[in-house]
Design a protein around this motif. Structure first.
Motif, PDB file in Angstrom:
ATOM      1  N   ARG A 121      -4.039  -1.628  -9.001  1.00  0.00           N
ATOM      2  CA  ARG A 121      -4.496  -1.601  -7.609  1.00  0.00           C
ATOM      3  C   ARG A 121      -5.215  -2.896  -7.245  1.00  0.00           C
ATOM      4  NH1 ARG A 121      -6.390   4.384  -6.192  1.00  0.00           N
ATOM      5  NH2 ARG A 121      -5.034   5.477  -7.643  1.00  0.00           N
TER       6      ARG A 121
ATOM      7  N   TYR B 282      -5.948   0.195  -0.660  1.00  0.00           N
ATOM      8  CA  TYR B 282      -5.567  -0.720  -1.733  1.00  0.00           C
ATOM      9  C   TYR B 282      -4.054  -0.932  -1.698  1.00  0.00           C
ATOM     10  CZ  TYR B 282      -4.334   3.709  -3.913  1.00  0.00           C
ATOM     11  OH  TYR B 282      -3.793   4.943  -4.163  1.00  0.00           O
ATOM     12  N   SER B 283      -3.626  -1.976  -2.339  1.00  0.00           N
ATOM     13  CA  SER B 283      -2.206  -2.254  -2.509  1.00  0.00           C
ATOM     14  C   SER B 283      -1.874  -2.152  -3.984  1.00  0.00           C
ATOM     15  CB  SER B 283      -1.866  -3.666  -2.010  1.00  0.00           C
ATOM     16  OG  SER B 283      -2.023  -3.751  -0.623  1.00  0.00           O
TER      17      SER B 283
ATOM     18  N   GLY C  62       0.821  -1.195   0.000  1.00  0.00           N
ATOM     19  CA  GLY C  62       0.000   0.000   0.000  1.00  0.00           C
ATOM     20  C   GLY C  62       0.859   1.251   0.000  1.00  0.00           C
TER      21      GLY C  62
ATOM     22  N   PRO D 200      -7.774  -3.959  -4.310  1.00  0.00           N
ATOM     23  CA  PRO D 200      -8.570  -3.434  -3.190  1.00  0.00           C
ATOM     24  C   PRO D 200      -8.338  -4.231  -1.902  1.00  0.00           C
ATOM     25  CG  PRO D 200      -9.950  -3.921  -5.103  1.00  0.00           C
ATOM     26  CD  PRO D 200      -8.596  -4.482  -5.388  1.00  0.00           C
ATOM     27  N   ASP D 201      -8.361  -3.537  -0.792  1.00  0.00           N
ATOM     28  CA  ASP D 201      -8.239  -4.174   0.516  1.00  0.00           C
ATOM     29  C   ASP D 201      -9.624  -4.677   0.922  1.00  0.00           C
ATOM     30  OD1 ASP D 201      -8.194  -4.725   3.284  1.00  0.00           O
ATOM     31  OD2 ASP D 201      -6.624  -3.248   3.631  1.00  0.00           O
TER      32      ASP D 201
END
Length: 140
Positions: free
Chosen positions: A81, A91-92, A51, A83-84
């Motif tokens: 990206r 997001y990472s 992230g 998403p978390d």
């Protein structure tokens, strides 16, 4: 003749090294990525998706700087990206195949450049210099 303080020598030589390496890898276009892009892609490639906050902490930069840099790399198709699942806002970043290929090309160009300039060094000197640079970087 009096020997300089070793820290003074390190300070001056490090400044010269940084100036020369940046000039060589920017002005002479060793690869297509600038230093910041190369280091970000390398970090994600080596340590996995990350992230913005983790990248900012790793590079000791503010989150807005890393956000701009990752957005530019995303726009070029080098990152995407993830998403978390726990936090919809977070997001990472992960490398795309294009980003992986561009990183590999740039790494090869940089390695060729350094190999050319270190050709008169023994393998032992190269090994020791790498170890000392790593030790130096780990102190920060």
């Amino acid at each position: 003749m009096m020997t300089k303080n070793p820290v003074e020598t390190i300070e001056v030589e490090l400044g010269i090294f940084i100036r020369r390496f940046i000039a060589a890898t920017t002005n002479k276009k060793v690869g297509n990525l600038d230093r910041a892009a190369y280091l970000l892609l390398h970090q994600i490639s080596t340590h996995g998706s990350a992230g913005v906050k983790a990248l900012a902490e790793e590079f000791q930069l503010d989150m807005s700087t890393i956000s701009r840099q990752t957005a530019a790399l995303e726009q070029k198709g080098y990152l995407y990206r993830i998403p978390d699942p726990q936090d919809g806002r977070a997001y990472s970043m992960q490398l795309t195949d294009t980003g992986t290929a561009e990183l590999a090309l740039n790494k090869q160009a940089r390695l060729e450049y350094l190999t050319k300039h270190l050709q008169d060094w023994t393998e032992e000197d190269q090994q020791r210099f790498g170890e000392l640079l790593n030790k130096f970087n780990c102190t920060f």
